[in-house]
Design an enzyme around this catalytic site. Structure first.
Site, PDB file in Angstrom:
ATOM      1  CG  HIS A  57     -12.840  19.142  -4.388  1.00  0.00           C
ATOM      2  ND1 HIS A  57     -13.860  19.593  -3.311  1.00  0.00           N
ATOM      3  CD2 HIS A  57     -13.481  19.246  -5.664  1.00  0.00           C
ATOM      4  CE1 HIS A  57     -15.038  19.584  -3.889  1.00  0.00           C
ATOM      5  NE2 HIS A  57     -15.055  19.349  -5.222  1.00  0.00           N
ATOM      6  CD  GLU A  59      -9.253  21.718  -0.137  1.00  0.00           C
ATOM      7  OE1 GLU A  59      -9.507  22.628   0.423  1.00  0.00           O
ATOM      8  OE2 GLU A  59      -9.875  21.225  -1.073  1.00  0.00           O
ATOM      9  CB  CYS A  85     -15.857  20.535   0.115  1.00  0.00           C
ATOM     10  SG  CYS A  85     -15.289  18.837  -0.100  1.00  0.00           S
ATOM     11  CB  CYS A  95     -11.909  18.660   0.888  1.00  0.00           C
ATOM     12  SG  CYS A  95     -11.585  18.517  -0.648  1.00  0.00           S
TER      13      CYS A  95
END
Length: 157
Positions: A57, A59, A85, A95
């Protein structure tokens, strides 16, 4: 905790949105960009979804480029084109957990996660409940959605 967006917030969030267009499209994940900025307004890291592997992801990618004990993280702002998330199948840590573990006190997003993959994503709520200031700039949500037409279709269609 909530706060007010600044012109600098808008500028960095635009950078994160631009990064989201670098993501390889996926039928099972959003295209997201993230930028981490120190308290002096200097970029310290950036990342985007699927930058290093099919499951990373934005981040997570940005945070992985810094030592976990980097003292700048304790006063940094993380800019993400999509709400971080709070539920995840592909990794053990979400995240939101990664942001909290890093000690980042402020997050600025453009777009709350729609229920495309996760109902009641609640990343914003989880961060806020842990004391993180989360600012949403909703007038940039359409720009963040533009990198995800492969999932959502073109606006107005």
């Amino acid at each position: 905790m909530t706060g007010t967006a600044t012109e600098q917030d808008r500028r960095w969030l635009h950078e994160a949105i631009e990064l989201s267009h670098q993501c390889p499209p996926s039928s099972t994940a959003f295209s997201v960009g993230a930028v981490i900025v120190d308290d002096q307004g200097n970029e310290i890291s950036r990342g985007y979804s699927r930058e290093t592997d099919a499951h990373v992801h934005a981040e997570e990618s940005a945070l992985a480029k810094l030592p976990s004990d980097d003292p700048r993280l304790k006063t940094a702002t993380l800019y993400s084109s999509l709400e971080p998330c709070n539920q995840r199948r592909s990794r053990p840590r979400t995240c939101t957990h990664l942001i909290l573990d890093a000690g980042i006190p402020r997050v600025v997003i453009a777009w709350k996660e729609p229920p495309t993959f996760v109902r009641d994503a609640n990343g914003t709520e989880a961060l806020t409940a842990a004391g993180v200031t989360v600012i949403t700039i909703p007038d940039l949500a359409e720009a963040a959605r533009a990198a995800n037409t492969h999932l959502l279709g073109k606006p107005g269609s």
